[in-house]
Scaffold this active site. Structure first.
Site, mmCIF file in Angstrom:
data_model
loop_
_atom_site.group_PDB
_atom_site.id
_atom_site.type_symbol
_atom_site.label_atom_id
_atom_site.label_comp_id
_atom_site.label_asym_id
_atom_site.label_seq_id
_atom_site.Cartn_x
_atom_site.Cartn_y
_atom_site.Cartn_z
ATOM 1 N N TYR A 58 0.820 -1.211 0.000
ATOM 2 C CA TYR A 58 0.000 0.000 0.000
ATOM 3 C C TYR A 58 0.853 1.260 0.000
ATOM 4 C CZ TYR A 58 -4.274 -2.680 0.981
ATOM 5 O OH TYR A 58 -5.336 -3.537 0.903
ATOM 6 N N ASP A 59 1.787 1.342 0.919
ATOM 7 C CA ASP A 59 2.623 2.537 0.994
ATOM 8 C C ASP A 59 3.778 2.275 1.948
ATOM 9 O OD1 ASP A 59 3.750 5.111 1.304
ATOM 10 O OD2 ASP A 59 1.818 6.059 0.914
#
Length: 493
Positions: free
Chosen positions: A293-294
């Protein structure tokens, strides 16, 4: 060894106010999506079991899959299908996948984004609103419509996730003392404030919004966007992509690159823009496809956005908020120096466990503590060179003051938690529900970072007599000081 400075530095009376630990935030961003966590599906009357899927899946997932097939979203390039995993509803591979292989594609006409809002019946009404608010209203309105073209997709969306914005007061109490608590409360207040602003528009256009929209509905849409929207796409900063947003996150995926791309029309018979999802790693048939995701998000960010935390140390972070007090007698000079070096009156520094401090943090701290006999560095004569001086210890008194202020602030922060680090470590060994496990993980991580900061500055204090300060460096530059810090004298003949 440094030459001791015999003159103590009188410190500005307001200097101890330059450090504030709790950081509140009201800015809202919409990162990648979050998997289905607490599904409360609305069963469709047209539910149909698909032979392609596990029969134990909820009927609305079967109906969603059949809708994808009917709309042509399942093609020869589709190598995944919905399945239940420990993370929730996710994507299982239908064959062995190689790294960066395409697993699905979704045409733009199925995306839910500001363009979809602009082309809808409420497009004119929403034209002046913030993009996320317009998409939220669109999402809510479509969810009320039984004949919505996205009906089958909307029926598989969760009513809430484990994001802290959905926690009860009792659950939030487990976050006492954490920075995540203050951030969560601020975000909730922000969403509530935005809802009250948009209520007037909703009430003025009952023909477009025949079903009353509540704050609960607005929070639902906010949570969906916060947790499932893709960003950083070509020309798209906020977009829900049905089917693609079932992909779950894994800490084992260590790269965000090549997981997705937006493809323009290609070929004579291709007219639609496509969102293309790839598997960033090789996957065996039947296993789950994951993405990252990040990489930059802390556990607090992950908990707020998606409702989970990771066990990796570098996900644990704590934000130091440093501010130039207006009562500082050198306020204008310090602000000018800060702005010249890309900072401002207030600066936020994220301290990550087992990572070095941000480069600008110590210079900014020394700037805030400057005063007394060190104040000459604030004169215009030094304006172009002062930051270089601040990157190294200025004086013993300045360095000692910085150490003491930071240590004291961190110790006060540690006293604000409802548990000790040792108690949290024991709790992690127990079987906890998902939200309590998140709370314990956040508390433990913040405390470890605070203890790390305290240790670093405590060790720094023990080295104060060994450090080289500005006056000694200046004397060496002039050839008036030896390598061991001794003063060199010349006698006239």
């Amino acid at each position: 060894m440094a030459t001791p400075n015999p003159t103590s530095m009188p410190l500005p009376s307001s200097s101890s106010n330059f450090l504030s630990l709790p950081r509140t935030a009201t800015c809202i961003s919409f990162p990648l999506k979050r998997p289905l966590l607490h599904s409360k599906p609305r069963l469709s009357l047209n539910s149909l079991a698909s032979p392609d899927l596990d029969p134990s899946l909820p009927s609305n997932v079967h109906t969603f899959w059949e809708w994808l097939r009917q709309e042509g979203l399942v093609s020869s390039k589709t190598h995944v299908k919905p399945a239940i995993f420990p993370e929730g509803l996710g994507l299982a591979t239908t064959k062995d996948l190689s790294k960066n292989e395409v697993v699905l594609e979704v045409p733009k006409r199925f995306w839910i984004n500001p363009d979809a809002v602009a082309n809808s019946e409420i497009g004119n009404v929403c034209s002046g609103l913030k993009p996320w608010i317009s998409v939220a209203l669109f999402l809510i309105r479509e969810n009320f419509k039984e004949d919505s073209r996205w009906r089958r997709y909307l029926d598989i969306l969760p009513q809430e996730t484990d994001s802290t914005v959905f926690w009860s007061e009792e659950e939030l109490a487990e976050l006492q003392g954490t920075q995540l608590l203050s951030t969560t409360l601020n975000v909730k207040e922000y969403v509530k404030s935005e809802f009250h602003k948009v209520e007037e528009i909703i009430l003025r256009h009952k023909d477009l919004f025949p079903t009353p929209i509540t704050l609960h509905d607005f929070f639902w849409a906010f949570g969906i966007l916060r947790s499932r929207a893709f960003s950083r796409l070509r020309g798209q900063n906020l977009v829900l992509i049905p089917f693609a947003d079932l992909v779950n996150h894994s800490a084992d995926v260590t790269s965000e690159e090549h997981a997705w791309e937006v493809k323009g029309p290609a070929g004579l018979f291709s007219w639609d823009i496509l969102f293309s999802l790839r598997s960033p790693i090789s996957v065996k048939a039947g296993e789950q496809v994951f993405i990252q995701y990040d990489l930059k998000k802390s556990n607090a960010d992950l908990a707020l956005d998606y409702g989970f935390v990771e066990s990796k140390p570098d996900r644990n972070a704590y934000t130091l908020t440093l501010e130039i007090p207006e009562s500082d007698p050198f306020y204008d000079d310090k602000l000018d120096i800060a702005e010249t070096n890309g900072l401002g009156e207030t600066a936020y520094f994220d301290i990550v466990l087992d990572r070095p401090f941000p480069d600008a943090m110590l210079p900014f701290l020394r700037l805030l503590a400057l005063g007394g006999t060190d104040a000459f560095l604030l004169e215009s004569l030094f304006r172009n060179s002062i930051w270089g001086h601040l990157e190294m210890p200025v004086s013993r008194a300045n360095e000692e003051f910085v150490c003491q202020v930071v240590r004291n602030a961190c110790e006060v922060a540690l006293s604000g938690y409802r548990t000790t680090l040792e108690e949290d470590e024991k709790l992690k060994e127990e079987k906890l529900d998902s939200r309590l496990r998140i709370a314990v993980g956040i508390r433990e991580g913040e405390k470890r970072v605070l203890q790390q900061i305290i240790k670093i500055f405590k060790d720094r204090e023990l080295e104060l007599d060994e450090l080289e300060y500005y006056q000694e460096r200046r004397l060496k530059d002039l050839g008036l000081c030896g390598e061991q810090g001794e003063i060199i004298f010349w006698e006239s003949k």
